[in-house]
Scaffold this motif. Structure first.
Motif, PDB file in Angstrom:
ATOM      1  N   MET A 741      33.058  55.189  75.062  1.00  0.00           N
ATOM      2  CA  MET A 741      32.480  56.127  74.109  1.00  0.00           C
ATOM      3  C   MET A 741      32.463  57.521  74.711  1.00  0.00           C
ATOM      4  N   LEU A 742      32.912  58.465  73.948  1.00  0.00           N
ATOM      5  CA  LEU A 742      32.890  59.859  74.405  1.00  0.00           C
ATOM      6  C   LEU A 742      32.101  60.681  73.400  1.00  0.00           C
ATOM      7  N   ILE A 743      31.116  61.462  73.848  1.00  0.00           N
ATOM      8  CA  ILE A 743      30.396  62.395  72.969  1.00  0.00           C
ATOM      9  C   ILE A 743      30.849  63.790  73.355  1.00  0.00           C
ATOM     10  N   ARG A 744      31.375  64.517  72.395  1.00  0.00           N
ATOM     11  CA  ARG A 744      31.950  65.822  72.704  1.00  0.00           C
ATOM     12  C   ARG A 744      31.462  66.848  71.679  1.00  0.00           C
ATOM     13  N   PRO A 745      31.263  68.091  72.103  1.00  0.00           N
ATOM     14  CA  PRO A 745      30.762  69.106  71.174  1.00  0.00           C
ATOM     15  C   PRO A 745      31.820  69.596  70.191  1.00  0.00           C
ATOM     16  N   LYS A 746      33.084  69.230  70.467  1.00  0.00           N
ATOM     17  CA  LYS A 746      34.159  69.725  69.603  1.00  0.00           C
ATOM     18  C   LYS A 746      34.942  68.538  69.063  1.00  0.00           C
ATOM     19  N   GLN A 747      35.621  68.772  67.970  1.00  0.00           N
ATOM     20  CA  GLN A 747      36.408  67.695  67.377  1.00  0.00           C
ATOM     21  C   GLN A 747      37.693  67.468  68.178  1.00  0.00           C
ATOM     22  N   VAL A 748      37.981  66.217  68.401  1.00  0.00           N
ATOM     23  CA  VAL A 748      39.186  65.831  69.137  1.00  0.00           C
ATOM     24  C   VAL A 748      40.327  65.632  68.151  1.00  0.00           C
TER      25      VAL A 748
END
Ligand SMILES: [Zn+2]
Length: 822
Positions: A741-748
């Motif tokens: 699981m990756l939580i990122r502030p920007k859309q991948v």
């Protein structure tokens, strides 16, 4: 196969985030149920039990011992008769805690004897179409073995005072029975008188012999495995006296050598060690040039090409004796010829502990103009590079001799190397190809590199080829890239992980940890795969700092000693502080390959629970996922007016609001939700709404079997990139499938696994999301007219016959030279 789920879904309840991170179940550690495998099982359970000779840290133990053998040899080369006659005195020192009732020696020349295991077990090699064939090479070899009696002839074996000792020859080994047991810490001196005929290496194959130059009726002798050598007696295997079958090389003891070599007076001799009597064998001019060369920072001629050419034209019936001394070496080889050009230069080592080294090359005019340009430079470069990554080179000389074409072989302080220019038959001019140039530099670096592994780090070659070939090929490629940036473009030998994948997916494969004589696909198994594995450890798994420290530590612990595989595995871990058991297991004990599938990516946002936010989101999602009926589109295109458009009075509440319009009931429910949350949960939800993070679930499937780190390149919608290295331990609870699981502030917008091709993934087509189109060029194919034209065929056949003349196969199909380098 995998898929990219581009749809934005909402992840309900923040609590799910916490739960999904803890996927391990207690059942997973039970190894006997199901097909679960512990790829991280510690290696200790399979390695030999540590003891006082070899510690659990991989270092020599406090009672480590090894035997010692000092040799004094008189040998005479009969150049015309192609025969070697010798007398030797061996002083054998028993440093083991055991009493020995007999000694074993190696008679490697017996491999060419009628009835040797190696000869009897040679098998026919089928033709390309699977049928029977006899090559010219096989025929010439059989004729050579029929004409001459090869193998070691033992004239006498006596003790120091001349009393005969009883001995028994067992294939390529000889047992000498001792009059009384040799006690620990005692030594025994004995003498052997022997002789053997020298093989024409070009025809018979193998690692030494002579080369005959038909054009000018000259010979070049390169002599190795030429005298009875002590077999090794070790703490882990007792006597290493497995017969020499041509593949598994030589397991030997260290000692001092004094060797007197008598050769025709016009010969030059290159040998392991240092020349002791230059005044007897060199001219004044040669001695002056040699003294200058020792201080030169570029190669200088001791014997020029012109002088060598003049020398080889006349034969001298007189003889000269060259005396060499070599201290603390495990073997001795020499080369002798009246054809030699000789150049040399001094090498000062970067290592402060390093003594100055005399780098030298010996080669015939047939090797020019290639050899004077590169050979000695390559010797010097190897000493400098290897010393940096292991230890200071301890010997006074380092030599490269041009012998057979194409291959190479190593001995202490001397190497036999191939690669020559090609001569144009019409003009007589010599030019060299890129393959010959980089082949020569590569083979010299490789063979001189063997001075370190295994000539000093003295591993058991009869048993484990990878311990010298793999380690050496690894450092060789480090040296290639320090020679010239694009070395690999000219000659693909830089341990590219992507180049080992075809071998690692091939059939007929055995683990690296296989005894040398039983290895299938020897080149990739003993050289390339272990070398590539070490490259991956250095560049990807451990990083250079930790790897270089550990590799240097291993080299320094075991220089002038005899390491086993477990000593290497343990030292690399012990010095680096990295658990590598999974790596040794996968790469050295199995035939698994790497194929990791980036199987799917799912994208989420955290649901706020607020109907004024979420209902609008759901509407967008509904509209995207539910396409407008085609009939409705066609109606509109045809200008059909609906009843509702014609009669606006029919509109009511439902025409203004849809099912995604937030209601008061929804808003009350949201208020209740907030009310029911603990203050910290409410904070987390508010924070999630503020951050607006994107959540990704990335599925990886392990299809090849090998667990490896996951190098990921993540591309964001704003065009920026992130590089993330997930350690191999991600596979420890499930070696077949994992979800990250990756939580990122920007859309991948894209994720690529192994973008720099560093983990030897055999199938890059399943590494990217979204999947990429594989781009290449398609050559247009012109259909041929297959109708037979007898007249044309006749002409073609005649021409082919003419070209084939003088291009018969040589002795190079002999499978005694399995790798291109030895
Ligand atoms: Zn080698």
């Amino acid at each position: 196969m995998g898929y990219w789920q581009g749809r934005v879904a909402r992840l309900m309840a923040a609590a799910a985030l916490v739960l999904s991170a803890n996927a391990a179940s207690a059942d997973a550690i039970v190894q006997t149920k199901g097909d679960w495998q512990d790829k991280f099982r510690q290696l200790e359970v399979d390695l030999p039990t540590p003891n006082t000779y070899r510690t659990a840290s991989g270092a020599p133990g406090h009672q480590y011992w090894q035997q010692r053998a000092d040799y004094s040899i008189d040998v005479k080369l009969d150049a015309a008769g192609k025969r070697l006659t010798g007398r030797q005195t061996v002083r054998y020192q028993n440093n083991s805690p055991d009493s020995l009732r007999y000694l074993w020696l190696q008679l490697d020349q017996n491999i060419y004897k009628d009835g040797s295991i190696a000869e009897l077990t040679r098998t026919a090699s089928p033709a390309k179409d699977g049928g029977d064939q006899v090559t010219y090479g096989a025929l010439a070899r059989a004729q050579a073995l029929k004409d001459t009696h090869y193998g070691m002839e033992i004239a006498s074996v006596t003790d120091g005072s001349g009393t005969k000792l009883s001995y028994t020859v067992v294939d390529t080994m000889m047992r000498i029975d001792l009059p009384r047991p040799l006690s620990p810490n005692a030594s025994f001196t004995f003498k052997v008188e022997w002789a053997h005929n020298i093989i024409n290496q070009d025809i018979v194959g193998g690692r030494s012999g002579y080369e005959h130059f038909r054009d000018n009726n000259t010979d070049l002798f390169f002599i190795a495995q030429w005298f009875p050598r002590m077999a090794a007696y070790t703490d882990y295997a007792g006597w290493q006296h497995k017969a020499f079958l041509g593949r598994g090389e030589f397991t030997l003891e260290f000692g001092d050598y004094d060797v007197a070599i008598t050769v025709p007076a016009d010969h030059l001799v290159s040998a392991s060690g240092e020349l002791q009597n230059p005044g007897d064998v060199l001219t004044g001019t040669q001695r002056d040039r040699l003294a200058k060369a020792a201080k030169a920072d570029k190669p200088m001629f001791i014997v020029t090409p012109e002088e060598a050419l003049a020398n080889e034209k006349e034969t001298d019936k007189a003889t000269k004796t060259w005396r060499f001394a070599a201290k603390n070496v495990r073997d001795f080889a020499f080369a002798s010829s009246n054809k030699f050009i000789w150049d040399a230069m001094g090498v000062s080592q970067d290592n402060p502990a390093g003594n100055p080294v005399l780098a030298m090359s010996f080669y015939p005019n047939e090797a020019e103009p290639l050899w004077s340009k590169y050979s000695t430079w390559a010797v010097a470069h190897t000493i400098k590079t290897y010393s940096k990554y292991s230890f200071a080179y301890p010997y006074p000389t380092a030599q490269s001799v041009n012998t057979w074409d194409g291959g190479g072989m190593e001995y202490p302080m001397i190497t036999f190397n191939g690669y020559r220019p090609t001569t144009d038959k019409k003009t007589g001019k010599r030019t060299y190809s890129a393959n010959a140039k980089y082949g020569l530099i590569g083979v010299v670096i490789h063979e001189v590199g063997h001075f370190y592994y295994p000539m000093i780090v003295n591993s058991d070659e009869r048993q484990w080829s990878w311990m010298d070939e793999g380690l050496n090929t690894f450092v060789q490629n480090v040296a290639h890239l320090e020679w010239e940036e694009n070395f690999g473009e000219h000659r693909r030998k830089v341990n590219l992980p992507s180049e080992i994948t075809s071998y690692m997916t091939s059939q007929g494969q055995v683990p690296i940890m296989t005894q040398s004589d039983s290895v299938l696909q020897f080149g990739p198994n003993a050289y390339t795969k272990p070398a590539t594995a070490l490259t991956i450890l250095r560049e990807t798994v451990m990083g250079r700092q930790l790897f270089d420290h550990a590799f240097r530590e291993y080299s320094q612990r075991w220089k002038f000693k005899r390491p086993t595989p477990s000593d290497f595995f343990r030292s690399m871990e012990d010095a680096s502080g990295i658990d590598l058991d999974w790596f040794w297991r996968g790469w050295f004990y199995t035939t698994d390959h790497v194929d990791i599938d980036l199987a799917s990516v799912r994208e989420y946002r955290i649901s706020t629970g607020n109907p004024d936010v979420e209902k609008a989101f759901q509407r967008d999602e509904y509209r995207r996922d539910n396409v407008e009926p085609l009939a409705q589109i066609h109606n509109r295109e045809e200008g059909l007016k609906t009843l509702l458009a014609r009669e606006p009075d029919l509109k009511d509440f439902y025409n203004e609001n849809d099912k995604f319009s937030p209601t008061n009931k929804d808003r009350n429910k949201y208020a209740d939700l907030l009310e029911g949350l603990e203050p910290w949960e409410r904070d987390a939800l508010a924070r999630a709404e503020k951050d607006g993070d994107w959540v990704y679930f990335v599925d990886f499937a392990n299809k090849g079997g090998l667990v490896m780190p996951l190098p990921l390149q993540i591309t964001y919608a704003d065009g920026t990139e992130e590089f993330l290295m997930i350690p191999a331990e991600i596979w420890r609870y499930n070696s077949k499938a994992v979800t990250k699981m990756l939580i990122r502030p920007k859309q991948v917008v894209g994720i690529e696994l192994d973008p720099r091709q560093e983990i030897a993934d055999a199938n890059p087509s399943n590494n990217g999301f979204p999947r990429k189109i594989a781009a290449s060029r398609l050559e247009l194919y012109k259909a041929k007219d297959e109708t037979q034209d007898l007249m044309a065929d006749m002409l073609v056949e005649l021409k082919a016959k003419k070209e084939g003349e003088g291009k018969q196969e040589g002795g190079k199909d002999v499978p005694l030279t399995p790798g291109e380098q030895k």
